[in-house]
Design a protein around this motif. Structure first.
Motif, PDB file in Angstrom:
ATOM      1  N   ALA A 253       0.825  -1.200   0.000  1.00  0.00           N
ATOM      2  CA  ALA A 253       0.000   0.000   0.000  1.00  0.00           C
ATOM      3  C   ALA A 253       0.863   1.255   0.000  1.00  0.00           C
ATOM      4  CB  ALA A 253      -0.925  -0.004   1.221  1.00  0.00           C
ATOM      5  N   ALA A 254       1.955   1.242   0.782  1.00  0.00           N
ATOM      6  CA  ALA A 254       2.842   2.399   0.832  1.00  0.00           C
ATOM      7  C   ALA A 254       3.535   2.622  -0.503  1.00  0.00           C
ATOM      8  CB  ALA A 254       3.877   2.220   1.955  1.00  0.00           C
ATOM      9  N   VAL A 255       3.991   1.530  -1.136  1.00  0.00           N
ATOM     10  CA  VAL A 255       4.650   1.661  -2.440  1.00  0.00           C
ATOM     11  C   VAL A 255       3.675   2.199  -3.474  1.00  0.00           C
ATOM     12  CG1 VAL A 255       5.691   0.378  -4.337  1.00  0.00           C
ATOM     13  CG2 VAL A 255       6.388  -0.094  -1.996  1.00  0.00           C
ATOM     14  N   THR A 256       2.443   1.653  -3.473  1.00  0.00           N
ATOM     15  CA  THR A 256       1.444   2.120  -4.427  1.00  0.00           C
ATOM     16  C   THR A 256       1.135   3.595  -4.218  1.00  0.00           C
ATOM     17  OG1 THR A 256       0.465  -0.086  -4.528  1.00  0.00           O
ATOM     18  CG2 THR A 256      -0.883   1.745  -5.293  1.00  0.00           C
ATOM     19  N   LEU A 257       0.936   3.978  -2.961  1.00  0.00           N
ATOM     20  CA  LEU A 257       0.651   5.381  -2.657  1.00  0.00           C
ATOM     21  C   LEU A 257       1.826   6.266  -3.037  1.00  0.00           C
ATOM     22  CD1 LEU A 257      -1.179   7.525  -1.418  1.00  0.00           C
ATOM     23  CD2 LEU A 257      -0.251   6.939   0.828  1.00  0.00           C
ATOM     24  N   GLN A 258       3.039   5.810  -2.721  1.00  0.00           N
ATOM     25  CA  GLN A 258       4.230   6.582  -3.042  1.00  0.00           C
ATOM     26  C   GLN A 258       4.336   6.812  -4.551  1.00  0.00           C
ATOM     27  OE1 GLN A 258       6.381   7.654  -0.687  1.00  0.00           O
ATOM     28  NE2 GLN A 258       8.433   7.790  -1.513  1.00  0.00           N
ATOM     29  N   GLU A 259       4.129   5.747  -5.332  1.00  0.00           N
ATOM     30  CA  GLU A 259       4.257   5.868  -6.780  1.00  0.00           C
ATOM     31  C   GLU A 259       3.162   6.753  -7.360  1.00  0.00           C
ATOM     32  OE1 GLU A 259       4.254   1.805  -7.977  1.00  0.00           O
ATOM     33  OE2 GLU A 259       6.420   1.547  -7.647  1.00  0.00           O
ATOM     34  N   ARG A 260       1.953   6.694  -6.768  1.00  0.00           N
ATOM     35  CA  ARG A 260       0.879   7.553  -7.246  1.00  0.00           C
ATOM     36  C   ARG A 260       1.158   9.023  -6.939  1.00  0.00           C
ATOM     37  NH1 ARG A 260      -4.049   4.881  -8.221  1.00  0.00           N
ATOM     38  NH2 ARG A 260      -3.534   2.886  -9.197  1.00  0.00           N
ATOM     39  N   LEU A 261       1.856   9.281  -5.828  1.00  0.00           N
ATOM     40  CA  LEU A 261       2.127  10.661  -5.430  1.00  0.00           C
ATOM     41  C   LEU A 261       3.301  11.267  -6.181  1.00  0.00           C
ATOM     42  CD1 LEU A 261       1.635  10.409  -1.558  1.00  0.00           C
ATOM     43  CD2 LEU A 261       0.126  11.504  -3.203  1.00  0.00           C
ATOM     44  N   LEU A 262       4.168  10.424  -6.736  1.00  0.00           N
ATOM     45  CA  LEU A 262       5.327  10.945  -7.460  1.00  0.00           C
ATOM     46  C   LEU A 262       4.912  11.404  -8.850  1.00  0.00           C
ATOM     47  CD1 LEU A 262       8.083   8.352  -6.483  1.00  0.00           C
ATOM     48  CD2 LEU A 262       7.871  10.704  -5.689  1.00  0.00           C
ATOM     49  N   PRO A 263       5.640  12.380  -9.427  1.00  0.00           N
ATOM     50  CA  PRO A 263       5.296  12.871 -10.764  1.00  0.00           C
ATOM     51  C   PRO A 263       5.743  11.889 -11.838  1.00  0.00           C
ATOM     52  CG  PRO A 263       7.290  13.935 -10.006  1.00  0.00           C
ATOM     53  CD  PRO A 263       6.799  13.069  -8.863  1.00  0.00           C
ATOM     54  N   SER A 264       5.491  12.262 -13.087  1.00  0.00           N
ATOM     55  CA  SER A 264       5.946  11.458 -14.213  1.00  0.00           C
ATOM     56  C   SER A 264       7.467  11.336 -14.167  1.00  0.00           C
ATOM     57  CB  SER A 264       5.507  12.104 -15.530  1.00  0.00           C
ATOM     58  OG  SER A 264       6.076  11.435 -16.628  1.00  0.00           O
TER      59      SER A 264
END
Length: 544
Positions: free
Chosen positions: A179-190
């Motif tokens: 969940a943390a990895v998914t959230l982290q990747e969603r929050l990062l830009p392109s």
């Protein structure tokens, strides 16, 4: 002591199998629900069918096993319904001889997959934690047809119950990690961007081996007048709380970036925010803090201004081959408070590469920053070759770290600078006199004709007239005008006043107050930024 030494589900299952051989059996298999392996809760199933189980671990006293027995990683086939299967699913420990197992399975292929050639008897115990059946443990005995004694069954049940807690802890950790990895990747830009100022490649790799997400992030923020902000940061702590803090900080920095503040001033505002977040934190178990480096690059002047809050220094790779750390006086990490941040400005040739990174890139020397930075600089110098792409450079830096999971997140941003040529911009300065409005219109129209942008002439003439008139009327002093041609047409008017321009709605009988309204109607967006003295109002128009 031997079970649950890691937060890896399959490793814990293998530790359980290794522990039971040869003390309780000659061949032990551990089968887990597919959902458990990926971190989810297992489904509650009763009866036969496709049970969605995976063979997760196996151990043999002889060091080998024969036949078609399911190997680790293999999914369960469809099983027939039986009273023994239902007993296991209800949490019972059962013991069967070879003939009883063969009768329950029925099909000869199933017997070959579940019964080892030398197996005489088996005891099956369910792995239960928090009232969830995570899987099963099967203990086969060779040349020991007698059933498990009651004390052996109790011992097995005790060991399996402890193992189930370890597996469940690993499962829940995997779920939080995912969940943390998914959230982290969603929050990062392109990961890849391209603009008139820079082309960038950002790379993020989470920590492994139970270390937890650490909240590292990078960002590329487009600013008015073709400028760009580059950000790298590292949040204190790990897990979902660190990821949530990262998301809040990234949003705050993007919002403050729109105010076009100096990097040192922006970090001061973020520092105050982090102090407020720390005061709101419910406990001291999740400290709030971060390090951050914020840089602004202007392709018109080719100048880069940086400020640091406890972050490692950026690296400048110049086209000539030189590679150097940018010596910025680092302030304290965000949240400490009480110390001012300082900015540093340097000029970068077109084609220079800025490298912003967190300390995970210094592996395995991240505990010794000096050694790690020396190694990183040497490696970057070897990669500073003409024609090498940013993607290839980033992949090379990652490959140096190998495939072994690291103890810390890795985040870095590579930005290759560009410059706007003198043919694409023009600037003038006029005295604060009424005649300057007509002079500005004449100069702007001449430049637009030279660029072949007659289609923008009417709107641009209105914009320049209104902004220059306001500057002469309310600010005084010299008035600067700059025109920039890129994918959009940018007009800038600079004066010596620090008064915030406001768009107001004039009444029908008012003789003024419509200037900025006209500007807003003639442009796609507009705004203002402040320097040490005075302000600049900018506008953007599409080029058709």
């Amino acid at each position: 002591m031997h079970i649950g030494s890691s937060l890896e589900v399959t490793e814990t299952a293998q530790e359980l199998a290794d522990l039971l051989v040869p003390g309780l059996g000659d061949l032990v298999t551990v089968d887990l629900a597919e959902a458990v392996v990926v971190g989810d809760e297992p489904p509650r199933m009763v009866g036969g069918g496709r049970l969605h189980l995976l063979r997760s671990a196996i151990a043999s006293a002889s060091g080998a096993w024969l036949g078609k027995v399911l190997m680790p990683g293999a999914p369960y086939p469809v099983l027939p319904d039986s009273s023994q299967l239902r007993e296991i699913q209800m949490g019972e420990v059962i013991t069967m001889d070879r003939a009883s197992v063969a009768e329950a399975l029925g099909d000869g292929d199933l017997v070959e997959q579940f019964v080892p050639p030398f197996g005489d008897s088996v005891t099956v115990a369910p792995l239960i934690a928090r009232d969830l059946v995570l899987g099963t443990v099967s203990v086969w005995r060779e040349e020991q047809p007698e059933a498990f004694q009651e004390d052996e069954r109790k011992l097995l049940a005790e060991i399996v119950s402890r193992a189930a807690l370890g597996i469940d802890n690993a499962r829940r950790h995997n779920r939080e990690q995912r969940a943390a990895v998914t959230l982290q990747e969603r929050l990062l830009p392109s990961a890849t961007t391209s603009s008139a100022a820079v082309s960038t490649v950002g790379i993020y790799r989470p920590a492994g081996r139970g270390a937890g997400i650490r909240g590292d992030w990078f960002d590329v923020i487009t600013l008015p007048s073709l400028r760009v902000a580059l950000v790298i940061g590292d949040v204190v702590g790990h897990g979902l709380s660190a990821t949530a803090t990262m998301g809040r900080l990234r949003t705050a920095i993007q919002t403050l970036a729109d105010l076009e503040l100096d990097p040192a001033e922006l970090l001061a505002h973020v520092d105050e925010l982090v102090q407020r977040l720390a005061a709101e934190a419910p406990t001291d178990q999740n400290p709030v803090g971060a390090t951050c480096l914020y840089a602004i690059y202007d392709p018109l002047t080719r100048q880069c201004t940086l400020a640091s809050a406890g972050q490692l220094p950026a690296v400048a790779m110049r086209p000539g081959g030189s590679t150097e750390f940018i010596d910025v006086l680092p302030g304290p990490p965000l949240g400490v408070g009480g110390v001012h941040f300082e900015s540093k400005t340097l000029e970068l040739e077109p084609g220079s590469i800025l490298v912003l990174y967190t300390n995970g890139l210094l592996e395995p020397d991240h505990h010794d920053s000096e050694s790690g930075m020396h190694r990183l600089r040497s490696r970057l110098a070897s990669l500073n070759e003409e024609g090498r792409s940013l993607e290839a450079m980033g992949n090379s830096l990652l490959s140096d770290l190998g495939s072994k999971p690291t103890d810390d997140d890795i985040a870095f941003l590579l930005a290759r600078t560009r410059a706007v040529g003198p043919d694409n911009m023009a600037s003038w300065e006029y005295p604060a006199e009424p005649d300057s409005v007509a002079l500005a219109r004449r100069d702007i129209m001449g430049r637009l004709r030279g660029w072949g942008l007659q289609a923008q002439a009417l709107d641009t003439e209105l914009v320049i007239s209104e902004l220059v008139t306001n500057a002469i009327r309310y600010a005084g002093g010299p008035v600067g005008v700059r025109l920039i041609r890129d994918s959009v047409l940018i007009c800038e008017v600079t004066d010596s006043s620090n008064t915030q321009p406001r768009l107001i709605r004039a009444n029908a009988t008012d003789e003024g107050g419509r200037g900025l309204f006209i500007v807003a109607q003639c442009t796609t967006r507009w705004g203002s930024r402040y320097g040490l003295r005075g302000k600049t109002i900018w506008t953007e128009q599409p080029i058709t």
